[in-house]
Design a protein around this motif. Structure first.
Motif, PDB file in Angstrom:
ATOM      1  N   SER A  96       7.127  -5.328  -2.279  1.00  0.00           N
ATOM      2  CA  SER A  96       6.148  -4.261  -2.049  1.00  0.00           C
ATOM      3  C   SER A  96       4.774  -4.844  -1.751  1.00  0.00           C
ATOM      4  N   LEU A  97       4.457  -5.893  -2.456  1.00  0.00           N
ATOM      5  CA  LEU A  97       3.163  -6.549  -2.262  1.00  0.00           C
ATOM      6  C   LEU A  97       3.085  -7.148  -0.857  1.00  0.00           C
ATOM      7  N   LEU A  98       4.164  -7.843  -0.479  1.00  0.00           N
ATOM      8  CA  LEU A  98       4.215  -8.504   0.828  1.00  0.00           C
ATOM      9  C   LEU A  98       4.029  -7.531   1.980  1.00  0.00           C
ATOM     10  N   VAL A  99       4.727  -6.421   1.924  1.00  0.00           N
ATOM     11  CA  VAL A  99       4.730  -5.528   3.082  1.00  0.00           C
ATOM     12  C   VAL A  99       3.546  -4.562   3.086  1.00  0.00           C
ATOM     13  N   THR A 100       2.770  -4.571   2.026  1.00  0.00           N
ATOM     14  CA  THR A 100       1.606  -3.678   2.047  1.00  0.00           C
ATOM     15  C   THR A 100       0.302  -4.438   2.303  1.00  0.00           C
ATOM     16  N   ALA A 149      -1.332  -2.099   9.195  1.00  0.00           N
ATOM     17  CA  ALA A 149      -1.049  -2.113   7.752  1.00  0.00           C
ATOM     18  C   ALA A 149       0.360  -1.639   7.399  1.00  0.00           C
ATOM     19  N   ILE A 150       1.106  -1.168   8.382  1.00  0.00           N
ATOM     20  CA  ILE A 150       2.470  -0.725   8.060  1.00  0.00           C
ATOM     21  C   ILE A 150       3.461  -1.819   8.421  1.00  0.00           C
ATOM     22  N   TRP A 207      12.534   3.661  -7.382  1.00  0.00           N
ATOM     23  CA  TRP A 207      11.708   4.614  -6.645  1.00  0.00           C
ATOM     24  C   TRP A 207      10.221   4.365  -6.845  1.00  0.00           C
ATOM     25  N   ASP A 208       9.829   3.881  -8.016  1.00  0.00           N
ATOM     26  CA  ASP A 208       8.406   3.583  -8.241  1.00  0.00           C
ATOM     27  C   ASP A 208       7.944   2.498  -7.279  1.00  0.00           C
ATOM     28  N   GLU A 209       8.760   1.442  -7.178  1.00  0.00           N
ATOM     29  CA  GLU A 209       8.414   0.329  -6.299  1.00  0.00           C
ATOM     30  C   GLU A 209       8.439   0.778  -4.834  1.00  0.00           C
ATOM     31  N   SER A 210       9.367   1.676  -4.528  1.00  0.00           N
ATOM     32  CA  SER A 210       9.456   2.201  -3.173  1.00  0.00           C
ATOM     33  C   SER A 210       8.201   3.003  -2.826  1.00  0.00           C
ATOM     34  N   ARG A 211       7.739   3.782  -3.787  1.00  0.00           N
ATOM     35  CA  ARG A 211       6.557   4.620  -3.532  1.00  0.00           C
ATOM     36  C   ARG A 211       5.307   3.786  -3.260  1.00  0.00           C
ATOM     37  N   VAL A 212       5.245   2.619  -3.887  1.00  0.00           N
ATOM     38  CA  VAL A 212       4.095   1.743  -3.647  1.00  0.00           C
ATOM     39  C   VAL A 212       3.985   1.450  -2.145  1.00  0.00           C
ATOM     40  N   VAL A 213       5.145   1.205  -1.528  1.00  0.00           N
ATOM     41  CA  VAL A 213       5.174   0.906  -0.096  1.00  0.00           C
ATOM     42  C   VAL A 213       4.983   2.185   0.717  1.00  0.00           C
ATOM     43  N   ALA A 214       5.683   3.221   0.317  1.00  0.00           N
ATOM     44  CA  ALA A 214       5.706   4.447   1.110  1.00  0.00           C
ATOM     45  C   ALA A 214       4.350   5.152   1.129  1.00  0.00           C
ATOM     46  N   VAL A 215       3.613   5.030   0.037  1.00  0.00           N
ATOM     47  CA  VAL A 215       2.285   5.656  -0.004  1.00  0.00           C
ATOM     48  C   VAL A 215       1.393   5.086   1.097  1.00  0.00           C
ATOM     49  N   LYS A 216       1.481   3.756   1.270  1.00  0.00           N
ATOM     50  CA  LYS A 216       0.706   3.087   2.336  1.00  0.00           C
ATOM     51  C   LYS A 216       1.060   3.678   3.698  1.00  0.00           C
TER      52      LYS A 216
END
Lengths: 225, 464, 238
Positions: free
Chosen positions: B405-409, C38-39, C52-61
């Motif tokens: 998550s860190l990498l891709v954001t 940034a995507i 899902w929490d970790e997924s949301r970190v990415v998806a929010v961006k």
């Protein structure tokens, strides 16, 4: 608390939380809606009997239609002779009583309690039915219309004697007929028989006569009752 | 990893190594698909039928208390004895008590997955009873001391030669490669059993609330005989088998046949309304209906997955599932295999022990697409994964996703990661296939794609 | 119109040519392309594994970047399904619920965008080869995309489409599934490859590079000459 109360209690408790209904809100489902989805069946008798015959051929059942009692008797006799029936079983009904005596072989009647070994020894079981279903090529029997639970399934050959007005279009019509005919007083067994007994358990290859009849013959009398 | 999970990995590995067997299963199911599609095509509106069926099952399951009471009241009014069992143990005990009271020696059974679920045969055999499965496929797997391979086709994994060898060994029959002759061998053996059995046991396909009837679907006539000849009949039914109205069967019977075995209608569709009634000439003197919960109410409590109780056990989802097709029915180690089994087994037997089945899916959705009652199967697999991770996260896996998550954001980090990957690529060549290979699970059977010298983002940036 | 193009992480790093082709095709059709720096990823790997929490970190961006996008086009059926079908559930009962639904409604998979939104089927491409088309499962069953890629291929000059019997069968990729259950994944892939090889095609075309990665990985290991190529690359050939 009984298990019944416990289980029903658990169900009531969890059903307080709602699950969304699938898709559109459901109006009272009825035979009309089923009928619109199911395979189409035409209105006229001629069309229906052709469909019925076609379905029976697919199911590997034998079907013949006769214009008189005499013709049907002759066909029964020739069935007896070609198959070599020595003993038969039947129940008492308007068609069986008139047509079967011509066979002149020992006959077990299953209207009263009988010895199952005698039925097992019969070469053929002859019964009437409640209806024939054009849509699926099915014979609808009950233990009241067709001589009990075992007559139509234990002997190796099941012969059904029916009249043309017993043909109904489709499954919804068959269920309507059952409700009309029996009201709340249903027989304890009702069965839709679609072809002779079969299995595909070994390499999905069709074999007839797995446990029930190897042959199913349907004779229809084409005269109005 | 649970012991069930490691067993699954081992069995799935063995199954996927056997390409002959995989081809055999694929051919069988390919033939099923052709027949299924022919009958689906004869419906005027197949999608409408699915929608209607899903609506009817929703109605039944979401008013289960009401319909069960209606069903039972009607059944009892015709002299049927109804028993309720919260657990498999209770159901077994109830059935044992009945057979003890009847001083039974031999039992004839027709196919019932519910009885597999509660391991009924083991319990009856421990009691010293002779139990014979009468469905041909069940009879064969019983002789092999195996569980059914598939909920509808119990012995589809076997070739005729294996069955012939089994019959020679167990029944002393002559060798034959003819499926018809093999069937007749079983027919002759089983005929005697029907006539001498003290008790018959069946499962059920539908429980009809308004008519108080049990509907049983079969091709062979073995259930008809089981419900006709023994003096005592026992029927074991999961509480979710309810349909509200008798006429609902006009839709469900052809749908079950179409999806179950690629038939327009199964050979015998039989309704039972009671034991032998006054004036009737045959049939059991006593009929006991055992209603089984066994964690079904737990599944009912999950509003997200409640529709899994709509299942009519047609097996259609197994037949189209590429996982099932390649690992086969036994690898699952469950009574119910395939997609529906992967969805419900965690509810029936514990999420942490059985979550691996929900992970063992590519989420292709073929199951959901085919399900005649529109169960949202592959999404339920996702929900099981989420529930399992929430309840008990795997530390390393979660950590990996946190890093990812860190990498891709962070664009700079993502860029750096790609650069580093490119630099490492030649090194990977050296360790590929060795225990040091971090991508071993991929590279053992597939080539790894190469990172592009210039990524899309590099190209885009340069171009602007 | 202004099209915000979402190039998935694996396309970016492994198959840039597919993304480049999408840009070039859409520009030739006269659209302005935006690719937010940034995507990188839609968050599907963590989502599919249950995190899902970790997924949301990415998806929010992703949601924030796409907040003002007029139209979002995504270069993969699988990531398309994530944005269109799974984001609303992932963000249910969170402050981003409304935004997730809004973005979902504005998102199109590439082939679907061309055919159903723009009404374009003929891109003037030429690709004189026999090809077979692989329906990626997410595109097919989540987004119900079956016809658009075929409509596009039917207008490519010289191209002959040979349908395989297992066109709709999963290739066995399934994201982390491919690594967690490699033996099942590879067995599924073998079925797919055999079916494609049977057609006699030279190329397997798909609108999902992730499936093609799996299929190509198997074909290369088998030493088979059959090649994989993204639909956009075919449509970009002149």
């Amino acid at each position: 608390m009984s298990e019944r109360e416990k289980i029903l209690g658990r169900i009531r408790e969890v059903l307080k939380a709602q699950a969304p209904p699938p898709g559109e809100a459901l109006s009272e489902p009825d035979s009309i809606r089923s009928r619109q989805c199911l395979p189409k069946v035409g209105e006229p008798f001629d069309e229906q009997i052709v469909l019925f015959a076609q379905k029976l051929a697919e199911l590997k059942a034998d079907f013949q239609i006769f214009n008189s009692d005499t013709e049907m008797k002759q066909a029964l006799v020739s069935l007896r002779d070609t198959a070599g029936w020595k003993r038969m079983a039947r129940h008492s009904g308007p068609l069986t009583d008139v047509l079967c005596p011509v066979l002149g072989i020992p006959c077990l009647l299953t209207d009263q309690p009988y010895d199952v070994h005698d039925l097992e020894a019969a070469d053929a079981g002859i019964s009437e039915c409640d209806a024939l279903v054009a849509q699926t090529g099915s014979v609808l029997v009950t233990n009241r219309s067709a001589g009990g639970r075992a007559l139509s399934v234990l002997p190796p050959h099941h012969v059904v004697l029916a009249r043309r007005e017993q043909l109904v279009a489709d499954l919804p019509a068959a269920f309507e007929l059952l409700k009309q005919k029996y009201g709340e007083d249903f027989p304890s067994m009702i069965s839709f028989i679609s072809g002779p007994s079969r299995t595909g358990d070994i390499e999905r290859i069709l074999v007839l006569g797995a446990h029930g009849p190897k042959k199913l013959t349907i004779f229809v009398l084409n005269t109005n009752h | 990893m649970s012991t069930f999970a490691s067993q699954f990995l081992q069995d799935a590995g063995r199954a996927t190594d056997n390409s002959d067997q995989r081809r055999f299963i694929r051919t069988a199911l390919g033939n099923y698909e052709i027949a299924r599609d022919r009958h689906k095509g004869s419906f005027q509106d197949w999608q409408g039928a699915r929608q209607l069926a899903a609506g009817i099952k929703w109605e039944a399951v979401n008013h289960l208390d009401k319909y069960l009471e209606q069903f039972v009241l009607k059944l009892e009014s015709r002299g049927t004895k109804v028993h309720w069992a919260s657990t498999g143990l209770q159901a077994r005990e109830t059935i044992l008590q009945i057979v003890r009271k009847k001083k039974a020696h031999s039992i004839i059974k027709s196919k019932a997955m519910t009885s597999e679920e509660i391991h009924l045969n083991d319990a009856l055999e421990k009691e010293g009873l002779q139990v014979v499965e009468s469905d041909l496929g069940e009879f064969i797997v019983q002789l092999r001391h195996e569980t059914p391979y598939h909920i509808v086709f119990p012995c589809m994994h076997l070739r005729r030669g294996e069955i012939s060898a089994l019959f020679q060994r167990e029944l002393g029959s002559a060798p034959t490669n003819d499926p018809e002759e093999l069937t007749m061998i079983a027919r002759r053996v089983l005929r005697k059993k029907y006539i001498t059995a003290d008790v018959g046991i069946t499962g059920a396909n539908f429980a009809i609330a308004d008519a108080g009837m049990v509907s049983i679907t079969e091709n062979e006539g073995n259930a008809r005989l089981t419900a006709a000849l023994p003096k005592t009949l026992i029927t074991l039914i999961g509480i979710e088998k309810i349909l509200p109205r008798l006429e609902d069967l006009a839709l469900f019977l052809p749908m079950l046949a179409t999806m179950g075995a690629g038939q327009q209608l199964t050979c015998y569709n039989t309704l039972y309304a009671g034991p032998r009634q006054p004036g009737e000439s045959d049939g059991p003197e006593e009929w006991h209906v055992v209603l089984l919960d066994n964690h079904r109410t737990q599944l009912l409590a999950d509003t997200e997955q409640r529709d899994a109780l709509h299942c009519i056990r047609c097996g259609a989802c197994l037949n189209v599932c590429p996982i099932f097709r390649n690992v086969g029915g036994h690898a699952y180690g469950t009574t119910y295999s395939g997609p529906i089994g992967s969805v419900i087994t965690p509810h029936l037997r514990g999420l942490q022990d059985w979550k691996h089945l929900s992970n063992a899916s590519s989420l292709c959705g073929a199951c959901t697409e085919t399900c005649p009652v529109k169960i949202d199967l592959h999404h339920h697999l996702l929900q099981n994964r989420r529930n399992a991770a929430q309840e008990k996260p795997a530390f390393l896996e979660r950590f990996a996703y946190q890093i990812f998550s860190l990498l891709v954001t962070k664009p700079a980090l993502w860029s750096l990661a790609k650069k580093m990957g490119r630099a490492m690529q030649p090194l990977h060549k050296i360790i590929q296939g060795t225990p040091l290979d971090p991508a071993k699970s991929w590279t053992q059977s597939r080539e790894l794609p190469r990172l592009a010298p210039e990524s899309f983002k590099d190209w885009w940036r340069k171009r602007r | 119109m202004t099209v915000t193009l979402f190039i998935p992480c694996f396309v970016d790093a492994l198959f840039p040519q597919a993304g480049i082709s999408m840009v070039q095709i859409l520009e030739r059709l006269g659209h302005k392309i935006v690719c937010p720096e940034a995507i990188a990823c839609c968050g599907q790997p963590a989502f599919n594994s249950g995190y899902w929490d970790e997924s949301r970190v990415v998806a929010v961006k992703v949601l924030e970047q796409l907040r003002d996008a007029e139209t979002v086009v995504i270069g993969s059926g699988s990531c398309g399904a994530m944005l269109k079908n799974f984001y609303p559930g992932l963000f249910a009962d969170t402050p981003h619920e409304k935004l997730a639904k809004a973005v979902s409604e504005r998102t199109w998979e590439f082939s679907e965008f061309l055919v159903d939104k723009l009404g374009v089927t003929d891109l003037g491409a030429r690709f004189p080869h026999k090809v077979t088309f692989h329906d990626g499962c997410h595109g097919l069953r989540e987004l119900h995309i079956k016809k658009p890629p075929r409509a596009l291929l039917s207008h490519v000059q010289g191209l002959e489409l040979l349908e395989m019997t297992e066109a709709e069968t999963c290739c066995g990729f399934g994201g982390t599934f491919a690594a967690k259950f490699p033996m099942i994944s590879a067995a599924m892939g073998e079925v797919k490859c055999a079916s494609a090889i049977e057609t006699g095609a030279e190329y397997i075309v798909s609108n999902d590079s992730s499936c093609l990665m799996q299929i190509q990985g198997l074909l290369s290991r088998q030493g088979n000459a059959l090649k994989t190529i993204h639909l956009a690359e075919v449509l970009n050939q002149e």
